[in-house]
Structures are given as C-alpha cells and as structure tokens.
Design a protein around this motif. Structure first.
Motif, mmCIF file in Angstrom:
data_model
loop_
_atom_site.group_PDB
_atom_site.id
_atom_site.type_symbol
_atom_site.label_atom_id
_atom_site.label_comp_id
_atom_site.label_asym_id
_atom_site.label_seq_id
_atom_site.Cartn_x
_atom_site.Cartn_y
_atom_site.Cartn_z
ATOM 1 N N ARG A 67 0.828 -1.218 0.000
ATOM 2 C CA ARG A 67 0.000 0.000 0.000
ATOM 3 C C ARG A 67 0.860 1.264 0.000
ATOM 4 N NH1 ARG A 67 -2.572 -2.884 3.874
ATOM 5 N NH2 ARG A 67 -1.911 -1.460 5.512
ATOM 6 N N ALA A 68 1.891 1.281 0.822
ATOM 7 C CA ALA A 68 2.716 2.486 0.963
ATOM 8 C C ALA A 68 3.532 2.788 -0.294
ATOM 9 C CB ALA A 68 3.645 2.343 2.168
ATOM 10 N N THR A 69 3.983 1.744 -0.993
ATOM 11 C CA THR A 69 4.845 1.952 -2.161
ATOM 12 C C THR A 69 4.082 1.950 -3.472
ATOM 13 O OG1 THR A 69 5.307 -0.413 -2.447
ATOM 14 C CG2 THR A 69 6.794 0.853 -0.988
ATOM 15 N N GLY A 70 2.890 1.360 -3.471
ATOM 16 C CA GLY A 70 2.121 1.276 -4.704
ATOM 17 C C GLY A 70 2.627 0.230 -5.671
ATOM 18 N N THR A 71 3.410 -0.710 -5.193
ATOM 19 C CA THR A 71 3.915 -1.767 -6.076
ATOM 20 C C THR A 71 3.919 -3.106 -5.345
ATOM 21 O OG1 THR A 71 5.736 -2.448 -7.527
ATOM 22 C CG2 THR A 71 6.353 -1.413 -5.436
ATOM 23 N N ARG A 72 3.863 -4.166 -6.142
ATOM 24 C CA ARG A 72 4.001 -5.520 -5.617
ATOM 25 C C ARG A 72 5.277 -6.160 -6.165
ATOM 26 N NH1 ARG A 72 -0.589 -7.095 -2.849
ATOM 27 N NH2 ARG A 72 -0.038 -9.284 -2.943
ATOM 28 N N LYS A 73 6.149 -5.345 -6.736
ATOM 29 C CA LYS A 73 7.435 -5.831 -7.248
ATOM 30 C C LYS A 73 8.410 -5.864 -6.080
ATOM 31 C CE LYS A 73 6.612 -4.158 -11.865
ATOM 32 N NZ LYS A 73 5.928 -2.889 -12.072
ATOM 33 N N VAL A 74 8.798 -7.079 -5.699
ATOM 34 C CA VAL A 74 9.556 -7.285 -4.474
ATOM 35 C C VAL A 74 10.774 -8.159 -4.746
ATOM 36 C CG1 VAL A 74 9.449 -8.260 -2.145
ATOM 37 C CG2 VAL A 74 7.428 -7.139 -3.119
ATOM 38 N N ILE A 75 11.922 -7.737 -4.206
ATOM 39 C CA ILE A 75 13.102 -8.593 -4.162
ATOM 40 C C ILE A 75 13.169 -9.167 -2.760
ATOM 41 C CG2 ILE A 75 15.626 -8.683 -4.221
ATOM 42 C CD1 ILE A 75 15.527 -6.383 -6.228
ATOM 43 N N VAL A 86 12.259 -13.263 -6.212
ATOM 44 C CA VAL A 86 11.432 -12.091 -6.499
ATOM 45 C C VAL A 86 9.962 -12.483 -6.502
ATOM 46 C CG1 VAL A 86 13.236 -10.956 -7.859
ATOM 47 C CG2 VAL A 86 11.565 -12.394 -9.013
ATOM 48 N N SER A 87 9.124 -11.468 -6.375
ATOM 49 C CA SER A 87 7.686 -11.691 -6.477
ATOM 50 C C SER A 87 7.318 -11.959 -7.939
ATOM 51 C CB SER A 87 6.935 -10.463 -5.967
ATOM 52 O OG SER A 87 7.247 -9.334 -6.776
ATOM 53 N N GLU A 88 6.156 -12.529 -8.154
ATOM 54 C CA GLU A 88 5.722 -12.842 -9.518
ATOM 55 C C GLU A 88 5.647 -11.601 -10.414
ATOM 56 O OE1 GLU A 88 2.031 -15.113 -11.654
ATOM 57 O OE2 GLU A 88 2.700 -15.823 -9.694
ATOM 58 N N PRO A 89 5.104 -10.458 -9.939
ATOM 59 C CA PRO A 89 5.088 -9.283 -10.813
ATOM 60 C C PRO A 89 6.494 -8.810 -11.221
ATOM 61 C CG PRO A 89 3.537 -8.979 -9.012
ATOM 62 C CD PRO A 89 4.334 -10.221 -8.707
ATOM 63 N N LEU A 90 7.463 -8.898 -10.324
ATOM 64 C CA LEU A 90 8.814 -8.504 -10.682
ATOM 65 C C LEU A 90 9.443 -9.525 -11.625
ATOM 66 C CD1 LEU A 90 11.115 -6.521 -10.532
ATOM 67 C CD2 LEU A 90 11.839 -7.585 -8.378
ATOM 68 N N GLU A 92 7.900 -11.283 -13.852
ATOM 69 C CA GLU A 92 7.330 -11.029 -15.177
ATOM 70 C C GLU A 92 8.008 -9.839 -15.848
ATOM 71 O OE1 GLU A 92 3.181 -10.636 -14.263
ATOM 72 O OE2 GLU A 92 2.932 -12.804 -13.960
ATOM 73 N N LEU A 93 8.250 -8.764 -15.102
ATOM 74 C CA LEU A 93 8.931 -7.596 -15.652
ATOM 75 C C LEU A 93 10.346 -7.948 -16.099
ATOM 76 C CD1 LEU A 93 9.120 -4.472 -16.129
ATOM 77 C CD2 LEU A 93 10.057 -4.363 -13.806
ATOM 78 N N LEU A 94 11.083 -8.644 -15.249
ATOM 79 C CA LEU A 94 12.455 -9.014 -15.581
ATOM 80 C C LEU A 94 12.517 -9.933 -16.789
ATOM 81 C CD1 LEU A 94 13.871 -9.555 -11.979
ATOM 82 C CD2 LEU A 94 14.261 -7.596 -13.496
ATOM 83 N N THR A 95 11.582 -10.858 -16.880
ATOM 84 C CA THR A 95 11.530 -11.780 -18.019
ATOM 85 C C THR A 95 11.266 -11.019 -19.322
ATOM 86 O OG1 THR A 95 10.797 -13.577 -16.593
ATOM 87 C CG2 THR A 95 10.376 -13.827 -18.950
ATOM 88 N N ARG A 96 10.389 -10.023 -19.265
ATOM 89 C CA ARG A 96 10.103 -9.212 -20.463
ATOM 90 C C ARG A 96 11.315 -8.398 -20.897
ATOM 91 N NH1 ARG A 96 5.603 -7.551 -17.897
ATOM 92 N NH2 ARG A 96 6.355 -5.409 -17.731
ATOM 93 N N LYS A 97 12.063 -7.873 -19.937
ATOM 94 C CA LYS A 97 13.189 -6.994 -20.248
ATOM 95 C C LYS A 97 14.483 -7.752 -20.547
ATOM 96 C CE LYS A 97 11.599 -2.809 -18.077
ATOM 97 N NZ LYS A 97 11.756 -1.820 -19.113
ATOM 98 N N ALA A 98 14.584 -9.004 -20.166
ATOM 99 C CA ALA A 98 15.827 -9.761 -20.283
ATOM 100 C C ALA A 98 16.386 -9.831 -21.705
ATOM 101 C CB ALA A 98 15.650 -11.166 -19.712
ATOM 102 N N PRO A 99 15.592 -10.098 -22.739
ATOM 103 C CA PRO A 99 16.183 -10.182 -24.081
ATOM 104 C C PRO A 99 16.879 -8.889 -24.524
ATOM 105 C CG PRO A 99 14.008 -11.181 -24.068
ATOM 106 C CD PRO A 99 14.177 -10.479 -22.744
ATOM 107 N N ALA A 100 16.280 -7.740 -24.261
ATOM 108 C CA ALA A 100 16.899 -6.466 -24.656
ATOM 109 C C ALA A 100 18.160 -6.205 -23.846
ATOM 110 C CB ALA A 100 15.899 -5.330 -24.487
ATOM 111 N N VAL A 101 18.138 -6.530 -22.567
ATOM 112 C CA VAL A 101 19.316 -6.333 -21.723
ATOM 113 C C VAL A 101 20.441 -7.248 -22.183
ATOM 114 C CG1 VAL A 101 20.238 -6.606 -19.379
ATOM 115 C CG2 VAL A 101 18.006 -5.525 -19.738
ATOM 116 N N SER A 102 20.127 -8.500 -22.468
ATOM 117 C CA SER A 102 21.125 -9.458 -22.935
ATOM 118 C C SER A 102 21.753 -8.997 -24.248
ATOM 119 C CB SER A 102 20.477 -10.836 -23.110
ATOM 120 O OG SER A 102 21.451 -11.777 -23.477
#
Length: 126
Positions: A67-75, A86-90, A92-102
C-alpha cells in the motif's frame, strides 16, 4: 541509495552486521518485537530502530509495504549466493526486459568493457 528501492521489510536477520545506514535512507519495517529488540541490543545497530517501525507479522508488513509503495514488485533477499528471489510481478517484468538487456550486454557493454582492459575479442572467438 537507488531511488527504485521504496521500502525495506526486515523479517529476520542475525545481528552484528552494521545496517542502520539503510534504515536511515529508506522507510523500514521490522517484523515483530523480538527482531526489533535484537536490533536494540546490537552494538553495531544501536540506532536502527530509531529509523524503523515494528509490525506484528510478515503478512501485515508486506501488505503495508504494498500500500505504501504502490507496487508488488519485491526482491526477497535471503542471503543465498548466486540466486535472486522475487515476487511474480517482478519476475514477469524481468523476463520481459531480459532479451533487450542481454542483447545490449553482448553487443555493446561487454565488448566495451573488454576493450577498456585490453582484451582482444578475437581470442574469445568473436
């Protein structure tokens, strides 16, 4: 401190590691009075609880953080080497961004790093 870090939920820790700096820098929640008392007695963290608040349970602490941070992205740092939880929302984000980062690491950052150190890329089969 990295501005992406919004809050620390401190569920469990051994004492003796100087970490009051982090509690001074970001909102910090300690789970349970027993953990808070360990910090109150820890000579390396005498001021830790001056910058943290106590919440009774892990579930309540996490709900507060969401509630305080407005996110469910957790390490979730558990001290295990070589892995990251990591939490599932994080995840998913990391999985989406991984190809471009690689792609950037392989084609831009690693070659630059190697050139800066005088490493000839041809010896690596590139």
């Amino acid at each position: 401190m990295n501005p992406a870090i919004k809050m620390c939920v401190h569920n469990y820790a051994w004492t003796g590691y100087p970490s009051a700096f982090f509690a001074e820098q970001i909102p910090t929640v300690v789970v349970g009075q027993e953990q808070a008392e360990l910090f109150n007695r820890d000579p390396l963290n005498l001021n830790y609880m001056d910058y943290a608040t106590v919440i009774k349970s892990t579930e309540a602490a996490m709900n507060f953080a969401y509630r305080a941070t407005g996110t469910r992205k957790v390490i979730i740092f558990d001290g295990a080497m070589g892995g990251i939880n990591v939490s599932e929302p994080l995840a998913e984000l990391l999985t989406r961004k991984a190809p471009a980062v690689s792609e950037r690491v392989d084609n831009e950052l690693l070659p630059k790093w190697l050139r800066q150190r005088g490493v000839d890329m041809s010896v690596l089969g590139k």
